[in-house]
Design a protein around this motif. Structure first.
Motif, short mmCIF file in Angstrom:
data_model
loop_
_atom_site.label_atom_id
_atom_site.label_comp_id
_atom_site.label_asym_id
_atom_site.label_seq_id
_atom_site.Cartn_x
_atom_site.Cartn_y
_atom_site.Cartn_z
N SER A 1 0.87 -1.18 0.00
CA SER A 1 0.00 0.00 0.00
C SER A 1 0.90 1.22 0.00
O SER A 1 2.09 1.12 0.28
CB SER A 1 -0.92 0.00 1.23
OG SER A 1 -0.12 0.00 2.40
N GLY B 1 13.67 0.41 -2.07
CA GLY B 1 12.36 0.37 -2.69
C GLY B 1 11.58 1.65 -2.51
O GLY B 1 12.14 2.69 -2.21
N CYS C 1 4.90 9.27 1.55
CA CYS C 1 6.03 8.76 0.77
C CYS C 1 5.98 9.18 -0.71
O CYS C 1 4.97 8.98 -1.37
CB CYS C 1 6.04 7.24 0.86
SG CYS C 1 7.35 6.48 -0.12
S1 SF4 Z 1 8.41 2.66 0.01
FE1 SF4 Z 1 8.01 2.22 2.18
S2 SF4 Z 1 7.36 4.21 2.93
FE2 SF4 Z 1 7.11 4.29 0.70
S3 SF4 Z 1 5.00 3.60 0.25
FE3 SF4 Z 1 6.31 1.81 0.18
S4 SF4 Z 1 6.13 0.95 2.24
FE4 SF4 Z 1 5.47 3.05 2.39
#
Ligand code: SF4
Ligand SMILES: C[S@@+](CC[C@H](N)C(=O)[O-])C[C@H]1O[C@@H](n2cnc3c(N)ncnc32)[C@H](O)[C@@H]1O
Length: 386
Positions: free
Chosen positions: A21, A69, A26
């Protein structure tokens, strides 16, 4: 020899662009897909891009690899193994290479840690973000504090090295509450912690809420008090900042991130990955297609997903060196700046910043930002780069 002149590390960054999700704060290149991701197909495309990159910069010895990621801990360990095998087929990998994987701290992902270790990962970085369930909910996280700490314990049992991330300067957070939370975190920390002040990034759900007046973040003074608490509590615990947001026991710094901050060379593999490759007399900035499906199609048809590949000018290299290097507590070597820029740093500006207490010169000639200068780092960099 100056510390920035030590033998250069070569890093490989691998981007896994999928998440379960999207967290509301972010703006990383992360995508939610409801259909299953064809990992074997992506792994072949990653291997192809690794081969194409190695053909451009052959003969490097890989000293660090970082799976970032997105959420790389969603990968099957076999996918990680295929990518690591591809890297090792095309470049020699140092016997002491640091191989980090970013993981979200859910129990499902922790159950894969043994497989990641067997594939060759020797360090994990966990996105714990907060040790407070209400804050985790507000941050849109899929785990509780207890589940996150359980994942930290699994990491501690399996990997030689681990780190975790926390986000502070959250809505309503006081320095006292943050200090207590940080002490609790330090009791579970190993050798390394990343502590990021919440920033409101454009085009995120938090940006919309913030613009609508529905999300109040700490003002500059409170942000400064929270930052000061962070420095004091971590230094007391033996994990001083070696970079503006990263703390480690001396010697336990993340070597991969040091490659960026010391402006060494790195390859960027996977959707939306950036690289800096030294080819002939040039340093080239590379970037791949961000959208996973676009990257995959390019990689399958062209052998790589690179969309941008440009030489940096001297002044771009020099600015980048300042921007990255001044984040480090060790600072920068002014002689290296001069070689890159073709001119020295402006002595008048350096003197002024020194008088203001924002920078200092160490005994071995490095120029570094002081503790008082770090909260205004952007202004210091802008001043020196001007
Ligand atoms: S990279 Fe990490 S912080 Fe960004 S959306 Fe994915 S799970 Fe959330
Ligand atoms: C690539 S991200 C996350 C890796 C992993 N998917 C996770 O969420 O745990 C790396 C880190 O950046 C930090 N981060 C991301 N967006 C941020 C923001 N807007 N403000 C502060 N920190 C942020 C988080 O601490 C996060 O763990």
């Amino acid at each position: 020899m100056q510390s920035t002149e030590r033998k250069q590390d070569f890093g490989v960054y691998v981007h896994w662009p999928f998440c379960l999700s999207k967290c509301p704060y972010c703006d990383f290149n992360s995508h939610v897909r409801h259909a299953a991701v064809d990992e074997a197909r992506f792994a072949r495309a990653f291997a192809g891009e690794i081969a194409a990159t190695a053909a451009r910069v052959p003969g490097r010895t890989v000293s660090t690899i970082f799976f970032g990621g997105g959420t790389p801990s969603l990968m099957q360990p076999a996918t990680v193994a295929t990518i690591l095998d591809a890297i090792a087929r095309h470049w020699p990998v140092a016997s002491d290479a640091e191989v980090t994987l970013e993981a979200n701290p859910t129990s499902v992902e922790a159950s894969r840690f043994r497989g990641f270790r067997a594939a060759g990962v020797n360090r994990v970085s966990l996105g714990v973000q907060a040790l407070d369930d209400a804050a985790l909910k507000q941050l849109g996280r899929q785990h509780s504090a207890q589940e996150a700490l359980a994942a930290v314990a699994v990491a501690r049992a399996i990997f030689e090295r681990y780190s975790f991330d926390l986000i502070y300067a959250r809505p309503g957070q006081t320095p006292a509450a943050w200090g207590a939370e940080l002490k609790q975190a330090l009791a579970q920390a190993g050798e390394h912690l990343s502590l990021y002040q919440l920033t409101i990034e454009q085009d995120t759900a938090f940006a919309l809420l913030h613009a609508a007046g529905k999300l109040a973040v700490p003002d500059e003074d409170l942000g400064r008090a929270l930052y000061d608490t962070t420095q004091a509590v971590c230094a007391d615990a033996g994990l001083p900042a070696y970079e503006i947001s990263n703390h480690a026991r001396p010697g336990a710094e993340c070597r991969h991130n040091l490659v960026y901050w010391r402006a060494h060379e790195y390859a960027g593999i996977g959707p939306g990955a950036h690289g800096r490759l030294d080819i002939g007399p040039e340093r080239r900035a590379t970037a791949t297609a961000k959208r996973p499906e676009t990257w995959l199609m390019r990689a399958e048809s062209l052998g790589h997903g690179v969309e941008t590949d440009e030489p940096l000018t001297r002044s771009q290299m020099a600015d980048e060196f300042l921007l990255m290097g001044l984040r480090l507590a060790e600072g920068i070597d002014p002689a290296r700046y001069e070689r890159l820029a073709g001119r020295p740093l402006n002595p008048r500006r350096v003197a002024l910043l020194r008088e203001q207490g924002a920078v200092e010169t160490t005994a071995d000639g490095m120029l570094r930002v002081t503790l008082a200068g770090f909260p205004v780092l952007d202004a210091v960099v802008a001043d020196l780069a001007a």
